[in-house]
Design an enzyme around this catalytic site. Sequence first.
Site, PDB file in Angstrom:
ATOM      1  N   HIS A 138       0.483   1.290 -13.214  1.00 44.07           N
ATOM      2  CA  HIS A 138       1.288   0.156 -13.675  1.00 44.07           C
ATOM      3  C   HIS A 138       2.763   0.562 -13.660  1.00 44.07           C
ATOM      4  CE1 HIS A 138       2.239  -3.557 -15.689  1.00 44.07           C
ATOM      5  NE2 HIS A 138       3.034  -2.866 -16.491  1.00 44.07           N
ATOM      6  N   GLY A 198       0.776  -1.241   0.000  1.00 46.54           N
ATOM      7  CA  GLY A 198       0.000   0.000   0.000  1.00 46.54           C
ATOM      8  C   GLY A 198       0.801   1.282   0.000  1.00 46.54           C
ATOM      9  N   THR A 199       2.007   1.267  -0.599  1.00 46.09           N
ATOM     10  CA  THR A 199       2.754   2.529  -0.642  1.00 46.09           C
ATOM     11  C   THR A 199       2.077   3.527  -1.579  1.00 46.09           C
ATOM     12  OG1 THR A 199       4.254   1.777  -2.394  1.00 46.09           O
ATOM     13  CG2 THR A 199       4.967   1.427  -0.122  1.00 46.09           C
TER      14      THR A 199
END
Length: 209
Positions: free
Chosen positions: A110, A12-13
Site C-alpha cells: 500500500h 506492474g512496476t
Amino acid sequence: MKKIVVLVSGGGTNLQALIDAEKRGEIPNGKITCVISSKPDAYALTRAKENNIPTRVLDRKAYPDIASYSRAMVEALQEEKADLVIYAGFMTILDEQVVRAFPNKMMNVHPALIPSFCGKGFYGLHVHEAVLKSGVKLTGATVHFVTEVCDGGPIILQKAVPVYNTDTPEILQKRVMEQCEWKLLPKAAALFCDGKITVKDGKTWIEEV
Ligand code: GAR
C-alpha cells in the site's frame, strides 16, 4: 521453493521489482510461478510474458459480483498451488473466502504509512493526492498481510520518505515507489519464503538476519 503468485491490475512496476529481485538471487527460497491480472490489457502481463512467467487473466468485468469473482480466484490460486499470494497493484476487492483459503499467506503493498491514508477509496494516485492535501511531512509505503479488513491486516514492513510542498501526486508517487515499495515488497517476499515471519495477536514478528 515457495510458489509465489502475483496479482496485478495495472502497470506492474512492483511486479517488475519482484522479478528483478528474484533474478538477483534476493528471493532465494521463492519463485514467481504465475501472474494473475484482473484486467486483460494490464501492462503487467507483458512484463510477465517477457520474463517467461505464466499468466492468467481473471477479468473482473466477466463476473457479476465480488463473491463469484472471489470463488474463481480461490480456484485459480489453488490450481497454481500458491504458497504466497502478492497483491502488487491489484485493484480489485476480494471477499473473505480468499482470505480464509490463504490465511497469512497473502500480502499487499500500500502506498502510504498505514493506518493513515488507507481503506476504501485509497488507491493509486488518490492516496498521494490525499497525503498532499493533508499537509503531512512524511509518507511512505506499507507491506501487510491481507485480512477481511481493507488495508487492516498485520503490518510486515514500512518505510518513510519526506513530503515536500512542491510535490505533485505524480512526483510523490514516484518517490514512494522508488524508495519504498520496490524495496519493501521483494524484501517481504524473501522474508516470507525464508519462513521468517510469524503472526501473533495481530502483529508480525520478524526474525532478524
Ligand atoms: C502502487 O503504488 C501500489 O502501491 C498501489 O498501486 C500502484 C500500482 O503500481 N496500490 C494500491 O493503491 C492498493 N491499495 P504498479 O502496477 O506499477 O505496481
